[in-house]
Motif scaffolding. Structure first.
Motif, mmCIF file in Angstrom:
data_model
loop_
_atom_site.group_PDB
_atom_site.id
_atom_site.type_symbol
_atom_site.label_atom_id
_atom_site.label_comp_id
_atom_site.label_asym_id
_atom_site.label_seq_id
_atom_site.Cartn_x
_atom_site.Cartn_y
_atom_site.Cartn_z
ATOM 1 N N LEU A 110 5.113 -9.678 10.088
ATOM 2 C CA LEU A 110 6.421 -9.039 10.375
ATOM 3 C C LEU A 110 7.403 -9.134 9.087
ATOM 4 O O LEU A 110 7.955 -8.200 8.811
ATOM 5 N N LYS A 149 6.444 -9.299 5.925
ATOM 6 C CA LYS A 149 5.855 -8.196 5.034
ATOM 7 C C LYS A 149 6.532 -6.976 5.268
ATOM 8 O O LYS A 149 6.811 -6.024 4.362
ATOM 9 N N CYS A 150 6.298 -6.732 6.428
ATOM 10 C CA CYS A 150 6.770 -5.230 6.918
ATOM 11 C C CYS A 150 8.272 -5.211 6.501
ATOM 12 O O CYS A 150 8.592 -4.070 6.103
ATOM 13 N N LEU A 151 9.028 -6.034 6.950
ATOM 14 C CA LEU A 151 10.457 -6.178 6.782
ATOM 15 C C LEU A 151 10.917 -5.979 5.282
ATOM 16 O O LEU A 151 11.764 -5.337 4.855
ATOM 17 N N ARG A 157 9.167 -4.406 2.902
ATOM 18 C CA ARG A 157 8.722 -3.186 2.480
ATOM 19 C C ARG A 157 9.834 -2.332 3.119
ATOM 20 O O ARG A 157 10.264 -1.533 2.285
#
Lengths: 179, 23
Positions: free
Chosen positions: B4, B6-8, B10
């Protein structure tokens, strides 16, 4: 002005999600937006999308607005799911979340379809944003992806014949790895 | 939560780029 609102909203949701990710056991919830604002958020996204040109080439500003809308859609979907995870003790919460997210997407998806239908280049642009969104949801192991995929996959195949090998491979990867 | 975050990160990077474009 609407794009500015949309950007601000995205930063608020991002801040809230960062808090949830970094302090998962925090007793103090950081949920600044109730799930029942889903349709209002969708309305804001639609106002921004309405400015997207049908025939003329989109300006850099309009292209960045489209990217901004997709980011908001991704953030809102993840946010709803994380709020549901936080409230797992409430039995109906997951159902309410699914409903809020589906209502949101049922409102914005037709406009994405409309924009993607304008031309192949519009379709390709929408596909790139949408694939990135779907991959993002897959990355966080979103259970909502299973519910959303059947609706969103139709957008990806609007210009089926002209899908590049790279895009087809990315679509296949999503289909191969259900969360 | 790693995924999560990592996604945030990005998304935050993309949003930062869009802020620069709009300014």
């Amino acid at each position: 002005e609407c794009v500015a609102h949309l950007r601000l909203l995205s930063w608020i949701i991002l801040g809230s999600l960062n808090h949830m990710a970094m302090c998962p056991s925090s007793d103090v919830p950081c949920h600044p937006l109730p799930l029942d604002t889903s349709l209002q958020i969708a309305d804001l996204a639609l106002v921004v999308l309405e400015s997207y040109p049908e025939h003329t080439k989109a300006s850099v500003y309009q292209m960045s607005s489209l990217a901004q809308v997709f980011i908001l859609c991704q953030l809102w979907t993840i946010y709803c799911e994380q709020v549901a995870v936080f409230n797992t003790s409430h039995g109906d919460m997951y159902r309410t979340t699914c409903l809020a997210v589906m209502e949101f997407w049922m409102k914005v998806a037709p406009t994405f379809i409309q924009i993607a239908s304008y031309s192949k280049s519009h379709g390709e642009m929408v596909n790139l944003h949408l694939l990135s969104l779907l991959e993002g949801l897959q990355e966080v192991n979103s259970s909502l992806l299973v519910q959303l995929y059947p609706m969103l996959v139709t957008i990806l195949y609007i210009h089926e014949g002209s899908l590049s090998a790279g895009l087809q491979h990315r679509i296949q990867e999503i289909q191969n790895c259900p969360p | 939560n790693k995924a999560l975050l990592k996604c945030l990160q990005r998304l935050q990077y993309k949003m930062g780029q869009l802020e620069v474009q709009s300014s």
